[in-house]
Design a protein around this motif. Structure first.
Motif, PDB file in Angstrom:
ATOM      1  N   PHE A 136      -9.833   2.746  -1.048  1.00 50.44           N
ATOM      2  CA  PHE A 136      -8.593   2.429  -0.356  1.00 50.44           C
ATOM      3  C   PHE A 136      -8.882   2.125   1.116  1.00 50.44           C
ATOM      4  O   PHE A 136      -8.363   1.156   1.668  1.00 50.44           O
ATOM      5  N   GLY A 177      -9.787   1.594 -10.526  1.00 42.20           N
ATOM      6  CA  GLY A 177      -8.550   2.331 -10.285  1.00 42.20           C
ATOM      7  C   GLY A 177      -7.855   2.678 -11.588  1.00 42.20           C
ATOM      8  O   GLY A 177      -8.264   2.244 -12.668  1.00 42.20           O
ATOM      9  N   SER A 194      -3.999   3.345  -8.477  1.00 42.20           N
ATOM     10  CA  SER A 194      -4.581   4.350  -7.584  1.00 42.20           C
ATOM     11  C   SER A 194      -6.041   3.998  -7.337  1.00 42.20           C
ATOM     12  O   SER A 194      -6.748   3.532  -8.227  1.00 42.20           O
ATOM     13  N   LEU A 195      -6.465   4.210  -6.094  1.00 45.85           N
ATOM     14  CA  LEU A 195      -7.852   3.978  -5.709  1.00 45.85           C
ATOM     15  C   LEU A 195      -8.430   5.259  -5.120  1.00 45.85           C
ATOM     16  O   LEU A 195      -7.676   6.106  -4.620  1.00 45.85           O
ATOM     17  N   PHE A 214      -3.926   7.505  -3.017  1.00 40.09           N
ATOM     18  CA  PHE A 214      -3.924   6.189  -2.391  1.00 40.09           C
ATOM     19  C   PHE A 214      -3.714   5.099  -3.443  1.00 40.09           C
ATOM     20  O   PHE A 214      -4.350   5.131  -4.503  1.00 40.09           O
ATOM     21  N   VAL A 262      -2.679   0.710  -4.184  1.00 42.33           N
ATOM     22  CA  VAL A 262      -2.432  -0.670  -3.765  1.00 42.33           C
ATOM     23  C   VAL A 262      -1.628  -1.354  -4.859  1.00 42.33           C
ATOM     24  O   VAL A 262      -1.685  -0.961  -6.031  1.00 42.33           O
ATOM     25  N   GLN A 313       0.840  -1.195   0.000  1.00 40.06           N
ATOM     26  CA  GLN A 313       0.000   0.000   0.000  1.00 40.06           C
ATOM     27  C   GLN A 313       0.874   1.243   0.000  1.00 40.06           C
ATOM     28  O   GLN A 313       2.013   1.217   0.472  1.00 40.06           O
TER      29      GLN A 313
END
Length: 153
Positions: A65, A85, A59-60, A35, A37, A27
């Motif tokens: 996230f 994302g 990216s979220l 944010f 993952v 993360q």
């Protein structure tokens, strides 16, 4: 049979000690506003049972996230709907940028990286994910990645 990006393309080493930034192997948070993952784009290898995988950052939204983080260690998390994302990893072997391709992040059982599904477009990476690649293409990717890594050192 895989390549992994250590950080999202937008990560800057100056963020390392910032209070509102965090980077782990799974993360990333940048300036408390962005944010990410880490997941896997899996590409079947034609005429084998093998899979080539790209370890990439996506990216979220802050909400997705937060939900993903809350469920990170919870059994059954794979029942969660996929998260939308944007791909935030530049893969060195494609002539067209891989940044900002649309994705869906599918959570898998605890201990497994999420699966990153690309939007089915005509981008070469998306085509390869749908149709698979040959062992010759795997060797071509390996040579290109090794060559670009040695240039950066």
């Amino acid at each position: 049979m895989n390549y992994t990006a250590e950080t999202p393309a937008v990560w800057n080493p100056a963020f390392t000690d910032a209070e509102d930034c965090m980077l782990s192997s799974d993360q990333c948070v940048i300036l408390g506003q962005h944010f990410f993952v880490k997941g896997l784009i899996e590409i079947p290898i034609i005429d084998t049972d093998g899979v080539f995988s790209w370890g990439v950052w996506v990216s979220l939204s802050p909400e997705n996230f937060s939900l993903a983080a809350d469920l990170w260690d919870k059994p059954g998390r794979e029942a969660e709907k996929p998260y939308f994302g944007w791909l935030t990893t530049e893969l060195p072997v494609y002539s067209t940028t891989t940044l900002n391709l649309k994705t869906y992040v599918h959570t898998r059982p605890v201990g497994e990286r999420p699966l990153v599904e690309l939007e089915p477009t005509d981008h070469p990476l998306a085509v390869e994910q749908r149709t698979g690649i040959t062992m010759d293409r795997v060797r071509e990717i390996a040579a290109a990645v090794l060559h670009s890594s040695s240039e950066q050192q």
